[in-house]
Design an enzyme around this catalytic site. Sequence first.
Site, short mmCIF file in Angstrom:
data_model
loop_
_atom_site.label_atom_id
_atom_site.label_comp_id
_atom_site.label_asym_id
_atom_site.label_seq_id
_atom_site.Cartn_x
_atom_site.Cartn_y
_atom_site.Cartn_z
N LYS A 16 0.61 -3.00 2.95
CA LYS A 16 -0.17 -1.95 2.28
C LYS A 16 0.41 -1.42 0.97
O LYS A 16 -0.35 -0.97 0.11
CB LYS A 16 -0.38 -0.77 3.24
CG LYS A 16 -1.04 -1.10 4.54
CD LYS A 16 -2.49 -1.48 4.42
CE LYS A 16 -3.38 -0.35 3.98
NZ LYS A 16 -4.80 -0.70 4.13
N ASP A 50 -3.64 5.94 9.42
CA ASP A 50 -3.10 5.80 10.76
C ASP A 50 -1.63 5.48 10.72
O ASP A 50 -0.98 5.38 11.75
CB ASP A 50 -3.81 4.69 11.53
CG ASP A 50 -3.29 3.34 11.11
OD1 ASP A 50 -3.07 3.17 9.90
OD2 ASP A 50 -3.08 2.47 11.96
C1 LIG Z 1 -1.47 -3.96 9.23
C2 LIG Z 1 -2.86 -3.92 8.72
N1 LIG Z 1 -3.56 -5.06 8.68
C3 LIG Z 1 -4.82 -5.10 8.23
C4 LIG Z 1 -5.45 -3.93 7.79
C5 LIG Z 1 -6.89 -4.03 7.36
O1 LIG Z 1 -7.09 -3.76 6.04
P1 LIG Z 1 -8.53 -3.23 5.54
O2 LIG Z 1 -8.73 -1.89 6.16
O3 LIG Z 1 -8.40 -3.25 4.10
O4 LIG Z 1 -9.55 -4.18 6.07
C6 LIG Z 1 -4.75 -2.71 7.82
C7 LIG Z 1 -5.35 -1.47 7.33
O5 LIG Z 1 -4.77 -0.42 7.32
C8 LIG Z 1 -3.42 -2.71 8.30
O6 LIG Z 1 -2.69 -1.57 8.36
#
Ligand SMILES: Cc1ncc(COP(=O)(O)O)c(C=O)c1O
Length: 377
Positions: free
Chosen positions: A81, A112
């Site tokens: 992120k 979160d």
């Molecule tokens: C570890 C992880 N993978 C994937 C995602 C998914 O990303 P998006 O919300 O841009 O689809 C998030 C989103 O916070 C995440 O924290």
Amino acid sequence: MDPGRVFENDPPSRTLPWSVRPGARAWRCAPAPAEVRSFHFSLPDYATTPLTEIPSLAVELEVGRVFVKDESARLGLPAFKALGASWAIHRTLAERVASGEPGPVTLVTATDGNHGRAVARTARRLGQHAHVFVPQGVHPQAVAAIVAEQAKVTEVPGPYDEAVRLAAEEAAAPDAVLVQDTAWPGYEQIPGWIVEGYSTLCAELDEQLAAEGVTEGPDLVSVPVGVGSLAQAVITHYRSRPSERASALLSVEPESAACVLESLALGEPVSVTTGDTTMAGLNCGTPSSIAWPYLRGGLDAAVAVADADSARAAGDLAALGVSSGPCGAASLAGLRAALTGADAEERRTALGLGPSSVVVLLSTEGDAANPHSTAGH
Ligand SMILES: Cc1ncc(COP(=O)(O)O)c(C=O)c1O
């Protein structure tokens, strides 16, 4: 005709939640700005994250090669992120300077865990303030990790959407800016920069695959999806370059929060009521407004998986030497669901896969990123 309506969906009696769009590989869009990569390259903690080939998964999935892009250590944090937060905050502060507001700012967000921690870390690095709203259900360790970045944390006794609403209200204060990783009508510029920031991951992937002899790009990329911002970045990357052989793109969501799958099936963006899931970062009920046209146009297929499947995938990846949390391992769980089991041949054909295909799964977080909360994004 609304192109979203050409999706073919499995009848409701089928157990696998799955949606496929035959024309996606021909869809095209403009590329992300090239300067994002050099910006990340200039950051003190920047390093290319590993791409690991796992031959046993290729055997299991009956394809030629399987690679895992491992985001368990990215810019000093255990998830991808910070790529988005760092670029979006850089752009935000540059715009403020350009418009004569160079003073200190409070960067406000809801999270979160992973995104809020990345915003807090970036704010601290730049000598700015951060105020992070966390919905109920976020694990105390995730909250503590944000507090440790010297951010102010407000715990919201409600779901993720409520935390976003309160963060947006707070950001209306003077010298405060909302840095949210999802967009809605009227709030699209900063989420757009966050998506641009994720492009570095794809640029690295190109170089790493080329070094492995895969010069034309992978045949399939599996992407964990919450609101779809990361998927938007991946779609932008693979649908903006000239390629003889376009890559198929698969989104993977929790069964309890499959807002993209549901929206694709209906041909328009819809919100779903989310439940509990260990895949906390994917627990989102509404696709990002700016991601939607990309998801509808450029995604080949969407699948949803159960918590137990992502937990098994995380365990298997750990045994293979890749640290992966429940969201990160969802990409493997989704591949397994799509490429094996009843009617797999049909799905493999839809994705254009054969025995020599090259498959990449994005493991978007390490095991340390997710202390098993059940909240939203
Ligand atoms: C570890 C992880 N993978 C994937 C995602 C998914 O990303 P998006 O919300 O841009 O689809 C998030 C989103 O916070 C995440 O924290």
